[in-house]
Write a protein that holds these residues in place. Structure first.
Motif, PDB file in Angstrom:
ATOM      1  N   SER A  50       0.818  -1.205   0.000  1.00  0.00           N
ATOM      2  CA  SER A  50       0.000   0.000   0.000  1.00  0.00           C
ATOM      3  C   SER A  50       0.854   1.258   0.000  1.00  0.00           C
ATOM      4  CB  SER A  50      -0.929  -0.013   1.216  1.00  0.00           C
ATOM      5  OG  SER A  50      -1.681   1.167   1.298  1.00  0.00           O
ATOM      6  N   THR A  76      -2.384   7.736  -4.162  1.00  0.00           N
ATOM      7  CA  THR A  76      -3.825   7.975  -4.166  1.00  0.00           C
ATOM      8  C   THR A  76      -4.307   8.173  -5.604  1.00  0.00           C
ATOM      9  OG1 THR A  76      -3.710   9.022  -1.993  1.00  0.00           O
ATOM     10  CG2 THR A  76      -5.647   9.508  -3.346  1.00  0.00           C
ATOM     11  N   ARG A 117      -7.604  -0.579   0.924  1.00  0.00           N
ATOM     12  CA  ARG A 117      -7.757   0.781   0.400  1.00  0.00           C
ATOM     13  C   ARG A 117      -8.630   0.839  -0.852  1.00  0.00           C
ATOM     14  NH1 ARG A 117      -2.148   3.398  -0.836  1.00  0.00           N
ATOM     15  NH2 ARG A 117      -3.587   4.879  -1.831  1.00  0.00           N
ATOM     16  N   SER A 139     -11.304   1.311  -3.410  1.00  0.00           N
ATOM     17  CA  SER A 139     -12.660   1.825  -3.537  1.00  0.00           C
ATOM     18  C   SER A 139     -13.484   0.924  -4.439  1.00  0.00           C
ATOM     19  CB  SER A 139     -12.626   3.247  -4.113  1.00  0.00           C
ATOM     20  OG  SER A 139     -11.854   4.106  -3.306  1.00  0.00           O
ATOM     21  N   ASP A 144     -13.649  10.306  -6.608  1.00  0.00           N
ATOM     22  CA  ASP A 144     -12.999  10.310  -5.296  1.00  0.00           C
ATOM     23  C   ASP A 144     -12.385   8.963  -4.930  1.00  0.00           C
ATOM     24  OD1 ASP A 144     -15.350   8.922  -5.051  1.00  0.00           O
ATOM     25  OD2 ASP A 144     -15.984   9.885  -3.172  1.00  0.00           O
ATOM     26  N   ASP A 163      -9.905   6.079  -4.092  1.00  0.00           N
ATOM     27  CA  ASP A 163      -8.516   6.000  -3.646  1.00  0.00           C
ATOM     28  C   ASP A 163      -7.761   5.065  -4.588  1.00  0.00           C
ATOM     29  OD1 ASP A 163      -6.087   5.786  -2.391  1.00  0.00           O
ATOM     30  OD2 ASP A 163      -6.859   5.046  -0.492  1.00  0.00           O
TER      31      ASP A 163
END
Length: 336
Positions: free
Chosen positions: A204, A209, A233, A235, A282, A284
């Motif tokens: 990670s 991002t 993480r 999305s 938005d 990640d």
């Protein structure tokens, strides 16, 4: 007469940029219920030798078929066999090494088109094996705004050869190669993992991002490319076939073991294609896990067969002639 379609025929009939929309048509058919995937089967022996079988049904093309191959230290000879879904008649046998490379790369191209930032400029490929160059080509085909391609691998000579081959694709992006994994990943908007790693190396902390990750190398449970904190993480977690992913991906198996509810969050790529919606602004991380899916081979095989018929390409082979088996104590007839 059925057709035997050779590797040279396949390459002459279809390019990678043409395979991507053919694959999307097959995935859209799956989402609409007009295509059915067969669960992937595989057998392992002598540690790293594997036998694979994938398949499916394309109702709109009257095709049902399977691709099978044995992957050994001596290589592989994959074949895609197509029959009529209505009559069971053999339609074609397609030599499927180039087809398989296009299928794997096209699937990453489809996932990258729908799951990565449309303005992505930096792409990193981890791995320098036979899948690496097609993966670069597929991402470049759907993200023409790339300005930089980074190549990571442990062997300097292989990195340099891949960089030279990537330069030959004709795209206008800078190419750099490195043995430093963190440097390769830093700031990359798109990352493809195409290694045979048995221990996870991508973490990670290495993923920025907004990045999109194609994980296509670990296709059997003894392999693993990324750590579980990547999935924490995500999305969006998407797979070519979620059922296969929960059975054969060690990364996903471990993640679900920690939180069984996550199994229901894995979305099929067919659903993403059918929805025609790009990644959430938005998001990640978005993660696409590919293990090989029969519908994808069939979709590309169907396009190859159509083009072969239209252009008269392929070697005609006689339909199998049924002969009853010898039963009981009937002497075997030897040829004269």
């Amino acid at each position: 007469m059925s057709l035997w379609i050779t590797e040279a025929d396949v390459v002459g009939l279809l390019s990678l940029s043409e395979a991507i929309p053919a694959l999307e048509r097959g995935l859209a058919a799956q989402a609409a219920g007009d295509a059915v995937n067969m669960n992937k089967a595989h057998l392992v022996w002598e540690g790293s030798h594997t036998l694979h079988a994938v398949g499916g049904l394309l109702e709109q093309d009257d095709l049902v078929g399977t691709k099978t191959w044995a992957h050994t230290a001596g290589g592989a000879t994959p074949l895609l066999i197509l029959w009529s879904a209505q009559t069971g008649r053999l339609l074609a046998v397609i030599e499927a090494f180039a087809l398989g490379q296009m299928r794997t790369a096209s699937m990453s191209g489809v996932a990258t088109r729908w799951l990565s930032d449309e303005k992505a400029e930096v792409f990193t490929i981890f791995g320098t094996g036979k899948q690496a160059l097609p993966q670069i080509a597929a991402v470049a085909a759907v993200r023409p705004g790339l300005t930089e391609v980074r190549i990571w691998g442990r062997d300097e000579g292989r990195r340099q050869r891949l960089a030279a081959a990537a330069a030959g694709l004709g795209y206008d992006f800078a190419i750099c190669e490195t043995g430093d994994a963190a440097r390769a990943a830093n700031g990359a908007s798109i990352v493809t993992l195409a290694t045979r790693a048995q221990e996870p190396f991508f973490t990670s902390a290495m993923a920025g991002t907004g990045a999109h990750i194609n994980a296509i190398g670990a296709v059997t449970p003894e392999r693993e490319e990324f750590t579980g904190d990547i999935l924490s993480r995500a999305s969006l977690l998407v797979a070519d076939d979620p059922a296969t992913a929960t059975r054969l991906s060690r990364e996903i198996i471990r993640f679900i073991d920690c939180d069984p509810a996550q199994a229901g969050q894995i979305r099929p790529i067919s659903e993403i294609v059918a929805s025609a919606r790009s990644r959430p602004a938005d998001a990640d991380l978005t993660v696409f896990k590919a293990l090989g899916m029969g519908i994808s081979d069939l979709a590309i095989g169907a396009e190859i067969l159509r083009r072969a018929r239209d252009s008269g390409v392929g070697n005609a082979i006689a339909d199998p002639e049924k002969v009853p088996p010898r039963l009981g104590k009937i002497p075997m007839r030897l040829p004269a």
